[in-house]
Design an enzyme around this catalytic site. Structure first.
Site, PDB file in Angstrom:
ATOM      1  N   ASP A  61      -4.651 -36.139  45.090  1.00 54.72           N
ATOM      2  CA  ASP A  61      -4.286 -35.582  43.787  1.00 54.72           C
ATOM      3  C   ASP A  61      -2.763 -35.489  43.694  1.00 54.72           C
ATOM      4  OD1 ASP A  61      -5.986 -33.616  41.570  1.00 54.72           O
ATOM      5  OD2 ASP A  61      -3.792 -33.515  41.617  1.00 54.72           O
ATOM      6  N   HIS A 104     -14.701 -37.410  38.597  1.00 53.23           N
ATOM      7  CA  HIS A 104     -14.026 -37.307  39.891  1.00 53.23           C
ATOM      8  C   HIS A 104     -14.439 -36.017  40.562  1.00 53.23           C
ATOM      9  CE1 HIS A 104     -11.514 -35.678  36.685  1.00 53.23           C
ATOM     10  NE2 HIS A 104     -11.144 -34.741  37.540  1.00 53.23           N
ATOM     11  N   HIS A 124     -13.257 -33.258  43.236  1.00 58.50           N
ATOM     12  CA  HIS A 124     -12.091 -32.760  43.970  1.00 58.50           C
ATOM     13  C   HIS A 124     -12.554 -32.325  45.354  1.00 58.50           C
ATOM     14  CE1 HIS A 124      -9.414 -31.872  40.332  1.00 58.50           C
ATOM     15  NE2 HIS A 124     -10.598 -31.982  39.756  1.00 58.50           N
ATOM     16  N   ASN A 161     -15.309 -30.756  37.855  1.00 54.57           N
ATOM     17  CA  ASN A 161     -15.121 -30.100  36.566  1.00 54.57           C
ATOM     18  C   ASN A 161     -15.778 -30.983  35.508  1.00 54.57           C
ATOM     19  OD1 ASN A 161     -13.598 -27.969  37.631  1.00 54.57           O
ATOM     20  ND2 ASN A 161     -11.739 -29.197  37.586  1.00 54.57           N
ATOM     21  N   GLY A 179     -12.268 -27.226  32.499  1.00 60.39           N
ATOM     22  CA  GLY A 179     -10.951 -27.688  32.906  1.00 60.39           C
ATOM     23  C   GLY A 179     -10.863 -29.179  33.166  1.00 60.39           C
ATOM     24  N   GLN A 180     -11.916 -29.937  32.794  1.00 63.51           N
ATOM     25  CA  GLN A 180     -11.813 -31.396  32.984  1.00 63.51           C
ATOM     26  C   GLN A 180     -10.754 -31.957  32.038  1.00 63.51           C
ATOM     27  OE1 GLN A 180     -15.463 -33.643  32.479  1.00 63.51           O
ATOM     28  NE2 GLN A 180     -14.532 -35.535  33.237  1.00 63.51           N
TER      29      GLN A 180
HETATM   30  P1  5GP Z   1      -9.600 -32.361  36.197  1.00 61.12           P
HETATM   31  O1  5GP Z   1      -8.685 -31.343  35.576  1.00 61.12           O
HETATM   32  O2  5GP Z   1      -9.987 -33.425  35.190  1.00 61.12           O
HETATM   33  O3  5GP Z   1     -10.757 -31.808  36.945  1.00 61.12           O
HETATM   34  O4  5GP Z   1      -8.730 -33.078  37.318  1.00 61.12           O
HETATM   35  C1  5GP Z   1      -7.789 -34.086  37.065  1.00 61.12           C
HETATM   36  C2  5GP Z   1      -6.903 -34.158  38.271  1.00 61.12           C
HETATM   37  O5  5GP Z   1      -6.224 -35.386  38.240  1.00 61.12           O
HETATM   38  C3  5GP Z   1      -5.841 -33.058  38.321  1.00 61.12           C
HETATM   39  O6  5GP Z   1      -6.010 -32.301  39.499  1.00 61.12           O
HETATM   40  C4  5GP Z   1      -4.530 -33.826  38.282  1.00 61.12           C
HETATM   41  O7  5GP Z   1      -3.547 -33.239  39.116  1.00 61.12           O
HETATM   42  C5  5GP Z   1      -4.928 -35.196  38.753  1.00 61.12           C
HETATM   43  N1  5GP Z   1      -4.110 -36.270  38.220  1.00 61.12           N
HETATM   44  C6  5GP Z   1      -3.706 -36.423  36.946  1.00 61.12           C
HETATM   45  N2  5GP Z   1      -2.997 -37.553  36.806  1.00 61.12           N
HETATM   46  C7  5GP Z   1      -2.956 -38.131  38.042  1.00 61.12           C
HETATM   47  C8  5GP Z   1      -2.358 -39.344  38.534  1.00 61.12           C
HETATM   48  O8  5GP Z   1      -1.732 -40.114  37.819  1.00 61.12           O
HETATM   49  N3  5GP Z   1      -2.517 -39.600  39.857  1.00 61.12           N
HETATM   50  C9  5GP Z   1      -3.212 -38.772  40.692  1.00 61.12           C
HETATM   51  N4  5GP Z   1      -3.302 -39.115  41.978  1.00 61.12           N
HETATM   52  N5  5GP Z   1      -3.799 -37.628  40.250  1.00 61.12           N
HETATM   53  C10 5GP Z   1      -3.668 -37.321  38.947  1.00 61.12           C
END
Ligand code: 5GP
Ligand code: ZN
Length: 116
Positions: free
Chosen positions: A32, A102, A104, A89, A95-96
């Site tokens: 991340d 994906h 985490h 998420n 919080g998605q």
């Molecule tokens: P969500 O909030 O959808 O559960 O998680 C999205 C995750 O993607 C976040 O933890 C954010 O830090 C990560 N993320 C967003 N953009 C990028 C990126 O360009 N590269 C990587 N490696 N992670 C990303």
């Protein structure tokens, strides 16, 4: 099966760089960009599904493969024994923010429950 404007499809296509830590034919794991713990890795199917529900409904063993990949990452990162969290998420209220499913893999520190 990808979407041109999807951030994680672009990581799968190697159009956007990421620190890849684990890969199978159908799954990819990368760090991340904004880690919330010493280990914070995202595990995705290479094919595009918007969230965990869509992945589970795909019914061809891919959800199983993603979860197995998450555990392989935890083992590789050395957190499988002490414990880690696997979080999908699902939807905006959870919080998605990236709508390519994906998990985490979070570990390497004590994690509190309930989450925020
Ligand atoms: P969500 O909030 O959808 O559960 O998680 C999205 C995750 O993607 C976040 O933890 C954010 O830090 C990560 N993320 C967003 N953009 C990028 C990126 O360009 N590269 C990587 N490696 N992670 C990303
Ligand atoms: Zn995608």
């Amino acid at each position: 099966m990808s979407e041109a404007d999807c951030l994680f499809c672009r990581i799968v296509a190697k159009e956007i760089p990421a620190e890849i830590v684990y890969e199978t034919d159908r799954a990819l794991a990368f760090r991340d960009v904004n880690p919330q713990a010493p280990t914070h890795v995202l595990v995705i199917p290479k094919d595009h599904y918007r969230d965990a529900a869509a992945l589970a409904a795909a019914d061809h063993g891919l959800a199983d493969e993603v979860i197995k990949a998450a555990h392989a990452v935890a083992q590789q990162e050395g957190v499988a024994e002490t414990g880690y969290r696997l979080v999908f998420n699902t939807g905006p209220a959870a919080g998605q923010t990236v709508f390519h499913v994906h998990g985490h893999v979070v570990g390497g520190r004590d994690l509190r429950w309930p989450p925020g």
